[in-house]
Every structure is written in structure tokens, then in C-alpha cells.
Design a protein around this motif. Structure first.
Motif, PDB file in Angstrom:
ATOM      1  N   TYR A 150       0.558  -1.167   0.074  1.00 18.42           N
ATOM      2  CA  TYR A 150      -0.007  -0.014   0.111  1.00 18.42           C
ATOM      3  C   TYR A 150       0.815   1.138  -0.060  1.00 18.42           C
ATOM      4  N   PRO A 151       0.810   2.155  -0.971  1.00 18.16           N
ATOM      5  CA  PRO A 151       1.150   3.428  -0.955  1.00 18.16           C
ATOM      6  C   PRO A 151       0.545   4.479   0.082  1.00 18.16           C
ATOM      7  N   PRO A 152       1.007   5.379   0.776  1.00 15.72           N
ATOM      8  CA  PRO A 152       2.314   6.019   0.583  1.00 15.72           C
ATOM      9  C   PRO A 152       3.271   5.201   1.187  1.00 15.72           C
ATOM     10  N   GLN A 153       3.169   4.397   2.160  1.00 19.78           N
ATOM     11  CA  GLN A 153       4.056   4.002   2.875  1.00 19.78           C
ATOM     12  C   GLN A 153       5.092   3.270   2.273  1.00 19.78           C
ATOM     13  N   SER A 154       4.664   2.663   1.122  1.00 20.42           N
ATOM     14  CA  SER A 154       5.541   1.402   0.306  1.00 20.42           C
ATOM     15  C   SER A 154       6.731   2.373  -0.418  1.00 20.42           C
ATOM     16  N   GLY A 239       8.185  11.039  -9.659  1.00 22.01           N
ATOM     17  CA  GLY A 239       7.552  11.952  -8.932  1.00 22.01           C
ATOM     18  C   GLY A 239       6.161  12.303  -9.332  1.00 22.01           C
ATOM     19  N   THR A 240       5.466  11.245 -10.023  1.00 22.90           N
ATOM     20  CA  THR A 240       3.991  11.622 -10.434  1.00 22.90           C
ATOM     21  C   THR A 240       3.209  11.424  -9.068  1.00 22.90           C
ATOM     22  N   SER A 241       2.123  11.664  -9.043  1.00 22.00           N
ATOM     23  CA  SER A 241       1.269  11.471  -8.088  1.00 22.00           C
ATOM     24  C   SER A 241      -0.137  10.748  -8.125  1.00 22.00           C
ATOM     25  N   PHE A 242       0.021   9.618  -8.834  1.00 25.99           N
ATOM     26  CA  PHE A 242      -1.031   8.695  -8.872  1.00 25.99           C
ATOM     27  C   PHE A 242      -1.608   8.297  -7.631  1.00 25.99           C
ATOM     28  N   PHE A 243      -0.914   7.832  -6.655  1.00 25.59           N
ATOM     29  CA  PHE A 243      -1.412   7.483  -5.472  1.00 25.59           C
ATOM     30  C   PHE A 243      -0.883   8.192  -4.387  1.00 25.59           C
ATOM     31  N   ILE A 244      -0.042   9.238  -4.418  1.00 22.88           N
ATOM     32  CA  ILE A 244       0.436  10.039  -3.360  1.00 22.88           C
ATOM     33  C   ILE A 244      -0.198  11.314  -3.178  1.00 22.88           C
ATOM     34  N   GLY A 258      -2.508  15.573  -4.552  1.00 22.54           N
ATOM     35  CA  GLY A 258      -3.756  15.092  -5.181  1.00 22.54           C
ATOM     36  C   GLY A 258      -3.843  13.477  -5.440  1.00 22.54           C
ATOM     37  N   GLY A 259      -2.973  12.726  -5.140  1.00 22.65           N
ATOM     38  CA  GLY A 259      -2.959  11.438  -5.606  1.00 22.65           C
ATOM     39  C   GLY A 259      -3.970  10.685  -4.680  1.00 22.65           C
ATOM     40  N   SER A 260      -4.111   9.723  -4.868  1.00 15.32           N
ATOM     41  CA  SER A 260      -5.395   8.683  -4.126  1.00 15.32           C
ATOM     42  C   SER A 260      -4.554   7.656  -3.465  1.00 15.32           C
ATOM     43  N   PRO A 261      -4.428   7.126  -2.489  1.00 16.10           N
ATOM     44  CA  PRO A 261      -4.013   6.029  -1.803  1.00 16.10           C
ATOM     45  C   PRO A 261      -5.104   4.812  -1.886  1.00 16.10           C
ATOM     46  N   ILE A 262      -6.461   5.359  -2.130  1.00 21.75           N
ATOM     47  CA  ILE A 262      -7.296   4.232  -2.110  1.00 21.75           C
ATOM     48  C   ILE A 262      -7.501   3.633  -3.482  1.00 21.75           C
ATOM     49  N   LEU A 263      -7.169   4.514  -4.529  1.00 22.38           N
ATOM     50  CA  LEU A 263      -7.104   4.298  -6.065  1.00 22.38           C
ATOM     51  C   LEU A 263      -6.258   2.937  -6.187  1.00 22.38           C
ATOM     52  N   PHE A 264      -5.097   3.059  -5.329  1.00 21.04           N
ATOM     53  CA  PHE A 264      -4.163   1.778  -5.594  1.00 21.04           C
ATOM     54  C   PHE A 264      -4.896   0.481  -4.982  1.00 21.04           C
ATOM     55  N   GLN A 265      -5.660   0.682  -3.685  1.00 17.74           N
ATOM     56  CA  GLN A 265      -6.166  -0.306  -3.039  1.00 17.74           C
ATOM     57  C   GLN A 265      -7.206  -1.029  -4.024  1.00 17.74           C
ATOM     58  N   HIS A 266      -7.967  -0.267  -4.702  1.00 18.51           N
ATOM     59  CA  HIS A 266      -9.061  -0.798  -5.577  1.00 18.51           C
ATOM     60  C   HIS A 266      -8.217  -1.615  -6.989  1.00 18.51           C
ATOM     61  N   LEU A 267      -7.148  -0.960  -7.248  1.00 17.74           N
ATOM     62  CA  LEU A 267      -6.555  -1.712  -8.155  1.00 17.74           C
ATOM     63  C   LEU A 267      -6.025  -2.976  -7.782  1.00 17.74           C
TER      64      LEU A 267
END
Lengths: 588, 450
Positions: A150-154, A239-244, A258-267
Motif C-alpha cells: 500500500y502506498p504511500p508508505q511503500s 514524482g508523479t502523484s497517482f497514489f500520493i 492530489g493522488g489517491s492511496p485508495i485508488l491503488f487499493q481498488h486496483l
């Protein structure tokens, strides 16, 4: 024009010519050799992952003893154990290993339809394993972000392996997915295009059905993981912000926005939940065949079993957010995902009933594969039922992120598939090697593994109900965890170490039997399916000699009334009836 | 046959384990008894299925075990039986699902009169904010965050001025009042979980999530982070204290508002110098530290850290353990600094002192220490520079014998044993990685190289 299987068309024949040592065992295009290459690689990394789990258990039981287990190391062990077991062992072994070995043999094909791609699939898989192993040696070591990454911590400091380990992990996953796709397209195409004459879909053994549907799931699910891996690599490197989103890290605010950590979780879980069934469906199929063969009885409710596999496969794409009930996603999703998740219990329960009803009125032989299969029914029932707790959104609230979850998924996705793997290896060992294994050692292996694993995971559920959190290096002092929980931890660790050690019995048995085992007949279990009807054991490259087999009946004609033998191979014609395409005959 | 016996024994053992297990739900302290009910329904339904399926399995494998003259029954399908089994299963599933969905509807819909409190998570601690007199939280932003504004409240937002800040891991809430916890993270995912409350939810950076509950029992309950949030995840602890309403009100009235924290005057080094004369007796005139008197170097240490330690000594979090000989000496000294201003003044003076590297006195295997230090670096920084947001003091260039002494104290439970000293407790949890004394020397030897 008369139908000719692709593998039987003339221009393909050169693939089956005799070869040098290198083309036979190294750059082999024989699905059976590739299966063994996949199997050995997967089991080797699986042993490593098991050793990592032993390290975790040592820390939990004896927190003052092992100076090399720091919190960083502990989380690295947790992460690598989980990822290796799920992806690099189970997925690779069930599909790359058993899929490769069984699909052509059980469907009556000479090989996979794209043998060269098949070979490439293994080598790319091996590359992904090498990249993964390399992450143990980079500065900072492998990632310790948990197998869910899970980002961001990863990718932020504070988690072990955020310099290089996480990149190696993501790249390795991407490479693995390339390998899987090459293999997966092969398995699907072979099942659809290269079945021999008479092998209709509804005559296929359930092992093939399970592997076939699992492969389709994989082809649809892995792309979600691939894109999330690529997006996370971009977040990490450029340094993109997909998940951060905007975050504070080590006291300073970062440039992400503006990134979304939850987007990563859904994917991740759009891949991750089907992944559960990528592992489970082949196990379902294999267990069905083991039970039917060794109980000398037709599988009960074959059509229902096929439709259950298909239904579970389809439903597995609409339940993913049950992993995210407490993730902070819109809580209204909980209603939908709890409902779909509990619906999936129905076809799954039908499978359990049908296994037991297959044994009912059977003539059960307690061979080693059968014992593993019955062990599987027990552990899978247990793990499936605890899934009803976690799938039900309200019930999940107190249990999520506790040891209940650890107990549940290890029962359903660790122990159960591994019992299926062992049962399958013992079952097909005579066909793979041409020799019988040692029955006594096999039974010892079963008893110690089965009882050992249950004593590891049953108590974990209760620690979870108490509220003991998972992924803790140490519990420390809390107001609610009593001293007895630590005593239980010691007990669990002892059981875990025991289970780890007794796997030596398995390796000793396999290695000893390869050289010294009794020569196996071509069909030692009296099985109906095609792989047991090959002219040679082990089958040669091309599998079938000059003529492809022709199939006249379904895969489960055991103990048919009025027959002297208690099984009729699929290649046996019906008396006074020479049509090969008449499925209705099967049920007479 | 043995397999059937074992399966029956496993079922029996599971039932016995279930009833004899000392590990069960903690006594509930919130309104969410309905959650326990849904769990119990599920246990009963699944328990019956577990017992029925496995006992039937055991029966079948005894009754239909292989016999030489035996023959299996040939029956590919039995539609009637399959329809029956499917229907009963569907019924059982519905019996578990329906109550769950009703309770979830309660969980999703927060009562109108619920009071709001914000829970802020960060690597690896908790803090809290109440909306203050106007009942509205001021807006926050990550770039606003600093050691003086850890909540990141926008200085220009009037709604934020009266926000009450609890920059501590413990929060108080009133008994029998519905409370909506707004959950916010500064950095990574965390999870706000109190076993006695039953409900939990992740904190997600970039958004605000929530749970609500009504505390029904006074007491102090542990908050554990239950979403992996990095190396010190397991050491991210907090506490929620459920008080009678009047006790809660008096606690809340003692907490500063944002405006008060900002308006605090800057320390005056000249005024601080007079106080420091007392400190200098042990810590040295330049704050350089003195091994003979067991006084660490203070020059160059982070001001917020010194302040926190002085307050810890004053409130008995530190220097109260009977084996903490030097801490016991320090405690009455700290009491000389009667108020926050006095502390700020002394720190302002310490900031003017020259930061000279002290002599090193610790030897060890720095190479091994470097490996171990990767864990320490997560809070103290790769250069041992100290990081305010992690509550981690500077280590590099400080008196090394003092680091050894304190690590031993943490490990032995001499420091970090007070229930309210969360930073100390956290360090004590992290010192669990020091499994032998050599590890301490190796780490400090490595820190000496930074």
C-alpha cells in the motif's frame, strides 16, 4: 473438412523430433519439461518463503533472542513471505506447473499450441524470480511494505526497502505478469483449440476446468496489478502523484499533490481477489479429480461443479472491496460488496457438499492423495466458513486487521491449496516420473502437515477475536492482551517450526523415489482420464505416439453398473454406439 | 478409519478450544453491542455447518471405506438433493447477511447530535483536535505543518483559531454521548482501532474518514494502529480515556487553543542564561555535558525535545523509576523551571551555545551498527540529525555514553515505563530490537561515525 487438431497437423511435427540434452531439458518446448521447470522453481522459492515465515514466528515467540531480527527485517520477512507464497509459489505452481503438465495430457493434445511461447514463459518467470531474489541484496534490502504494497508508505522513508527494494519488487511483478500472460494465453488457447476428438468441454476433467477458468481470471486480473505497478514506479521515480497526495515525510512536506492511496487499493484488490480464486480454482478441480478417482466414484453433480467454477470465477470480479471495508472508501460500498461476497459462498458451499457426496456411497481408498484431499475438505471448510465473518461488512469491523484475518487466509489460501498441491504431486508422481513414491513416508507427511497446520491457525482466530493486531513486531504492554497470548504465540511457533521441518519428509520421499521407487504402471490408480492412457510412462514428447486419442465419454465413469472393472477410460467406446460426440450417453 | 477418528477428534477439539479459550472479545465499552450479536450469529451458523459437514465426512469415510468386494454407487446427479442443499445454504447466508446490513446502516449514518473530534495520525503517533467554541474545524494543509504548527492549521482561517489542540497520544471523551471521530493522516495509511469499541477505520492521507460511537463505560483504552504504516507500526500507540462529562469538560478546558499555541512568546536567551547557571553545574557551562556527573550534552539538541524532556521530568513521566539514578537527580532540577516561559528561555539560551562535537568514549562494531541503525534511521534520520515530526531527538554529535545509558534504560524498562509517556514507551518498544548489549555499543559506535 475433417477436424484435425492443431498439434496433429503435419507441419507441427518437427517440434516433436528427438533433441539434444539442451533442447530436451534446458530450452525445452515440451510442456511436461516446462511444467517441471516451473514446479521446481516455484517450490524452491516456496521453501525460502517458508523459512522467512519461520523467522517471523521465532521473533513472535522469542522476542529477546534473535539479534538479526530487527523491526525492519521482520517487516521484510512478512512482505517477502506473503508475496512469494501467493504469486511466485502458488500462482506459478498451479498454472505454470500443473496447468502445463495436465492441460495437454488431459485434453488429449500433443503439446501446448504455442510451445515456443510456453518455453519463453518459463524463462521470463525465472527472470522475475531472479529480480525478486536480487532485492535481498540491494542497499536497504527488500521492501517491507507488506505484500499489499500500500502506498504511500511503500515508497516513503520509514518503511524498509524504499530505496531499491520496492522498485525491484514492482519490476519483478511486472515481469512475472509478462510471463504469466504468455503462459496463460497458451493454456486458454490449448483448452479451446487443441482438445482431441470427442473431448467436449462438458467432458473435460474438473482439473482442467479449474485451471482453465483460473487462467482466464488471471488474464483479466493481472493487468490491474501491472498498471498499478507501473503507476507506483512512476510515483517513486519521477514524482508523479497517482497514489500520493500531499504528505509530510520525515518532517518535510513533499511535492506530491492530489493522488489517491485508495485508488491503488481498488486496483490491487481488483487483481487481488480474483488472485485468491486463481489459486483456489485449480485446487478445487484437482481435489475433485483426486476424490473421484480414489473413491472409485463419479464426481457428484459434475455439471453443477463446472457451473460453480464458472460462477465463482465471474463473481470473484465483483467482490474485491470486501478487503477494504475499513479502508476509508465510501462506506455505502459496504452494502454491495457484503452482499456479493456472501452470495459467492453459495457456489463454494456446493463444491464442498459435492466433494462429500462424491465420497458418499463410494469405495474409498485411503491412498496418500486421498488423505490430502480429505484434509483439504476439512481445512477448506474451516477457512471458507471463517471467510463468512470477514466478508460480512459488520462482522469484519472488529476482526479486520487482526490475527483472525491471518488465521482465515492461511487456512483457505495457504494450507488448503498446499494440501491440494501435495495431493496432486503424489497423485501424478507415477505419471511424471514413472515410479511410485513411498506410501508410508507420504502418510507421515500428511499427518504431520495436516495436524500441524491446524494447530498453527486455529488459535490465531481467537487471538484475533481478542483484538491482537496483525503485522506487529511485538505486542508490548496493552490493557487487553493477557500474558497467555504470548504463551499461545510460543505454542504456535513450535507447531510452525515442526510443520516446516517435516516438509523434509516430502523431499526425501520424492528424491528417493525418483531413483528407487517401484516402477509405476501406466495407470496405477485405475483412473479414467486421458493422461493415464498414454502409451509411455512417463509420456514422451508428443504424448500420444502416432495416433491422438479419441474420447467417447466423460471423465468420471467409475464403478459403472454391469462393468467388470470399476473404471472405464475416456477412450473406451460405448458398446454398439460409435459416435464420439454424444454427451447424453455420458449420463446413461 | 484413523482419518475419520482424527476428523471427529478435531471437531471435538475445536469445540473445546472455542469454549475453553481465554481469548475472546474484550468487555465492550461502546454502543456497538449489535456488532457482537452479528458475530455471534455467524459463529452459530458457521459452527453448525462446520460440525455437520465434518461429522458427515467422518461418517462417510468410515462407512464407505474400501472393501475388496465393495463397489461405489453410480449416480452422476441428484437434482433434488442439489436444489435442497443450495436453498438451505442460501437461507443460512441470508440469516447472516441481513442483520449485518442493518447494523452497517447504523454505522454509516451518524446521529445528528454527535460531537466531533478529529484524530490525526502520523508516523508514529496520535494527536487530536476539538473544534472549539464555534463548533467548526479550521482548514488544514500539509505545507503549514511545522514544529510550531504540527496540525497544519491555516493561520488565516478564523474557524481554526479556537480549535483545541491535544498534541499528545491520549484523548479524553465524555461518557454516553455519541461521538464522531474524524480521521486524518499526515503521511501514510494508519488505522484507528480500540478493541473495546469494536469499530475501526483507516486514516488516509488526502482525505478525511470517520467512525462514530457512544462510549458506555468509563476507563482508559488502548488505541492501536492496525494498518501497516512503516517500521514502527507496532509502536504507534495511544489511549482514549472515557470520562464522566464534568471530568471531560475540565480536562478539555485545560487544553490550549490554536491561537494560544501560536501566541506563546519567543524564549529570551538573556533571561534563560540566569536559569542555565543551575543547569551548568552538571551539564557544563557550554552545555557540553559531563561524564563524571552523568549529565549529557545539551548544546545542539533540538529545542522541542529538551522542552518535552523537562516537562516529562516535571510531570513524573521520567526520572520517577527507582532504578533511574540519574533521572531521579534530574527531576527536582527540572522543577526549578516553573512555567513554560522559563523553559522556553532556557532553551533559547541553550540554542546560543556552541555545538562542539564531544569526545567519543564508546567502541563497537560500527559495520554491524550500521545495519542495525537502518531501523533507528526511520525516526532519528539517516544522519542521526533528529526529526521533529517523529519526536526523535538528535543523536549524532551528542554524548555517546549517554546514548548507551539511555538505550539500556529503555531496554530494562527504567525509562519509558510510565503509562502516559508515549514517546518513552514507543522507544522502549523499539529497544526490543536490541537483543544483546553488544548491539547497543555497535549502534552507538556507528552513530559516532555520522
Amino acid at each position: 473438412m475433417a477436424y484435425v487438431a492443431i498439434a496433429d497437423r503435419d507441419h507441427e511435427h518437427h517440434l516433436h523430433d528427438p533433441q539434444t540434452f539442451i533442447t530436451k531439458y534446458i530450452w525445452s518446448q515440451d510442456h511436461k519439461v516446462i511444467a517441471i521447470q516451473y514446479g521446481i522453481t516455484a517450490i524452491s522459492v516456496g521453501v525460502l518463503a517458508m523459512i522467512l515465515s519461520a523467522m517471523m514466528r521465532l521473533q513472535l515467540a522469542f522476542p529477546d533472542v534473535f539479534s538479526f531480527i530487527t523491526p525492519n527485517n521482520y517487516y521484510q520477512f512478512v512482505t517477502m513471505h506473503g508475496m512469494i507464497m501467493v504469486i511466485y509459489l502458488l500462482t506459478a505452481l498451479f498454472l505454470g506447473g500443473f496447468g502445463n503438465f495436465l492441460i495437454p495430457l488431459m485434453c488429449g493434445a500433443r503439446d501446448m499450441v504455442f510451445p515456443y511461447v510456453n518455453m519463453l514463459s518459463f524463462w521470463v518467470y525465472l527472470l522475475s524470480v531472479i529480480i525478486l531474489m536480487a532485492s535481498f541484496f540491494v542497499p536497504g534490502g527488500p521492501t517491507g511494505a507488506g505484500w499489499t504494497l500500500y502506498p504511500p508508505q511503500s515508497i516513503l522513508p520509514g518503511t524498509p526497502g524504499t530505496d531499491w527494494g520496492i522498485l525491484f519488487m514492482l519490476i519483478s511483478l511486472a515481469v512475472f505478469i509478462v510471463a504469466f500472460t504468455m503462459g496463460g494465453l497458451n493454456y486458454v488457447t490449448t483448452v479451446l483449440q487443441a482438445r482431441c476428438r470427442g473431448m467436449t468441454l462438458m467432458r473435460m476433467p474438473l482439473s482442467v476446468w479449474g485451471i482453465f477458468v483460473a487462467t482466464i481470471l488471471g488474464l483479466l486480473a493481472f493487468p490491474a496489478l501491472l498498471v498499478s505497478a507501473v503507476m507506483m514506479i512512476l510515483d517513486k521515480t519521477i514524482g508523479t502523484s497517482f497514489f500520493i497526495p500531499a504528505v509530510l515525510s520525515m518532517g518535510e512536506s513533499l511535492d506530491h499533490l492530489g493522488g489517491s492511496p485508495i485508488l491503488f487499493q481498488h486496483l490491487f484488490w481488483f487483481f487481488g481477489h480474483p488472485e485468491v480464486y486463481i489459486v483456489a480454482l485449480p485446487a478445487f478441480g484437482i481435489i475433485s479429480d483426486l476424490i473421484s478417482t480414489h473413491a472409485r466414484k463419479n464426481i457428484f453433480g459434475y455439471r453443477m461443479m463446472v457451473w460453480a467454477i464458472v460462477a465463482i470465477g465471474a463473481l470473484s470480479f465483483v467482490v474485491w472491496a470486501h478487503h477494504m471495508y475499513v479502508s476509508g472508501m465510501n462506506p455505502y460500498f459496504g452494502f454491495f460488496f457484503a452482499t456479493t461476497t456472501l452470495i459467492i459462498a453459495i457456489p463454494t458451499a456446493i463444491k464442498v457438499y459435492n466433494w462429500v457426496l462424491t465420497l458418499w456411497q463410494g469405495n474409498i481408498r485411503f491412498t496418500v492423495p486421498m488423505m490430502f484431499a480429505i484434509g483439504f475438505i476439512f481445512t477448506f471448510t474451516h477457512g471458507g466458513l471463517t471467510g463468512l465473518f470477514l466478508g460480512n461488512v459488520t462482522v469484519d469491523l472488529p476482526l479486520s486487521d487482526t490475527y483472525f484475518v491471518v488465521g482465515h487466509f492461511h487456512m483457505v489460501m495457504g494450507v488448503s491449496p498446499v494440501l491440494a498441491v501435495f495431493g496432486a504431486i503424489y497423485h501424478w508422481f507415477p505419471k511424471i516420473s514413472g515410479r511410485m513414491f513411498n506410501e508410508t513416508l507420504g502418510k507421515w507427511h500428511f499427518w504431520l502437515t495436516f495436524l500441524g497446520t491446524y494447530s498453527i491457525y486455529l488459535p490465531m482466530h481467537y487471538l484475533g477475536i481478542l483484538g491482537v493486531p496483525r503485522r506487529y513486531y511485538a505486542n508490548g504492554i496493552t490493557d487487553f492482551i493477557p500474558e497467555s497470548a504470548q504463551t499461545m504465540n510460543v505454542g504456535i511457533t513450535i507447531a510452525a517450526l515442526l510443520v516446516a521441518v517435516v516438509q523434509i519428509i516430502f523431499f526425501v520421499n520424492i528424491i528417493w523415489s525418483l531413483r528407487n521407487g517401484k516402477k509405476a504402471d501406466s495407470n496405477p490408480w485405475g483412473a479414467t482420464t486421458l493422461e493415464w492412457q498414454t502409451p509411455d510412462t512417463p509420456p514422451k514428447h508428443g504424448n500420444w505416439g502416432p495416433e491422438l486419442p479419441v474420447v467417447y465419454r466423460w471423465a468420471y465413469d467409475y464403478s459403472v453398473p454391469g462393468q467388470s472393472l470399476d473404471f472405464i477410460p475416456q477412450t473406451e467406446p460405448h458398446h454398439g454406439h460409435d459416435s464420439v460426440d454424444d454427451e447424453d450417453k455420458d449420463k446413461k | 478409519m484413523p482419518l475419520a477418528v482424527v476428523i471427529i477428534l478435531l471437531v471435538v477439539a475445536t469445540i473445546i478450544f472455542h469454549f475453553a479459550s481465554p481469548w475472546w472479545f474484550t468487555p465492550i465499552a461502546s454502543n456497538w453491542g449489535a456488532i457482537d450479536t452479528t458475530v455471534n450469529i455467524t459463529i452459530w451458523v458457521t459452527g453448525v455447518v462446520f460440525i455437520a459437514v465434518n461429522l458427515f465426512l467422518a461418517y462417510v469415510i468410515v462407512k464407505y471405506r474400501h472393501k475388496d468386494d465393495g463397489r461405489a454407487h453410480y449416480e452422476p446427479e441428484n437434482t433434488k438433493l442439489e436444489v435442497w442443499l443450495t436453498s438451505i445454504t442460501a437461507l443460512g447466508v441470508a440469516a447472516m447477511l441481513a442483520p449485518g446490513l442493518f447494523v452497517w446502516a447504523d454505522f454509516v449514518n451518524v446521529p445528528e447530535d454527535a460531537a466531533e473530534v478529529e484524530v490525526v495520525g502520523q508516523q508514529w503517533r496520535w494527536s487530536y483536535r476539538f473544534p472549539g467554541a464555534d463548533g467548526v474545524f479550521g482548514s488544514t494543509d500539509i505545507p503549514n505543518m511545522s514544529v510550531d504548527n504540527p496540525f497544519g492549521i491555516s493561520p488565516d482561517d478564523p474557524a481554526g483559531q479556537d480549535d483545541i489542540l491535544v498534541n499528545d497520544n491520549t484523548v479524553h471523551v465524555p461518557l454516553n454521548k455519541p461521538i464522531k471521530f474524524l480521521l486524518r493522516s499526515k503521511d501514510v495509511l494508519h488505522d484507528f482501532a480500540v478493541a473495546e469499541f469494536r469499530v475501526k477505520m483507516d486514516l488516509v492521507p488526502g482525505m478525511v474518514t470517520y467512525i462514530w460511537l457512544t462510549p458506555t463505560k468509563t476507563g482508559t483504552y488502548d488505541i492501536l494502529c492496525e494498518e501497516l504504516c512503516g517500521m514502527a507500526h507496532y509502536a504507534m500507540r495511544g489511549a482514549v480515556v472515557v470520562n464522566e462529562e464534568n471530568e471531560f469538560d475540565s480536562w478539555l478546558s485545560e487544553q490550549p487553543t490554536f491561537a494560544q499555541t501560536v501566541a506563546r512568546p519567543v524564549g529570551d536567551p538573556v533571561a534563560g542564561q540566569a536559569f542555565f547557571a543551575v543547569c551548568a553545574a552538571c551539564h557544563g557551562p557550554q552545555g557540553e555535558g559531563n561524564l563524571a556527573l552523568n549529565a549529557p550534552k545539551t548544546a545542539g539538541q533540538e529545542g522541542w525535545y529538551i522542552k518535552k524532556q523537562i516537562n516529562s521530568f516535571k510531570s513524573g513521566f521520567r526520572g520517577a523509576h527507582k532504578d533511574d539514578i540519574y533521572g531521579l537527580q534530574m527531576a527536582p532540577m527540572a522543577a526549578i523551571l516553573v512555567d513554560e516561559n522559563a523553559i522556553d528561555n532556557v532553551i533559547a539560551y541553550i540554542n546560543t551555545l556552541p555545538d562542539n562535537p564531544p569526545e567519543t568514549s564508546v567502541t563497537g562494531d560500527a559495520a554491524r551498527g550500521e545495519k542495525l541503525y537502518t531501523t533507528c534511521a526511520a525516526c532519528h534520520g539517516r544522519q542521526g540529525q533528529g526529526i521533529w515530526s517523529q519526536d526523535a531527538p538528535r543523536l549524532a554529535g551528542m554524548t555517546d555514553w549517554y546514548l548507551v545509558q539511555q538505550l539500556k534504560n529503555f531496554k530494562a524498562g527504567v525509562r519509558g515505563d510510565h503509562a502516559s509517556d508515549f514517546q518513552g514507551r514507543q522507544m522502549a518498544l523499539l529497544s526490543l530490537m536490541l537483543k544483546d548489549e553488544q548491539a547497543i555499543h555497535d549502534i552507538v559506535a556507528y552513530i559516532n561515525t555520522l
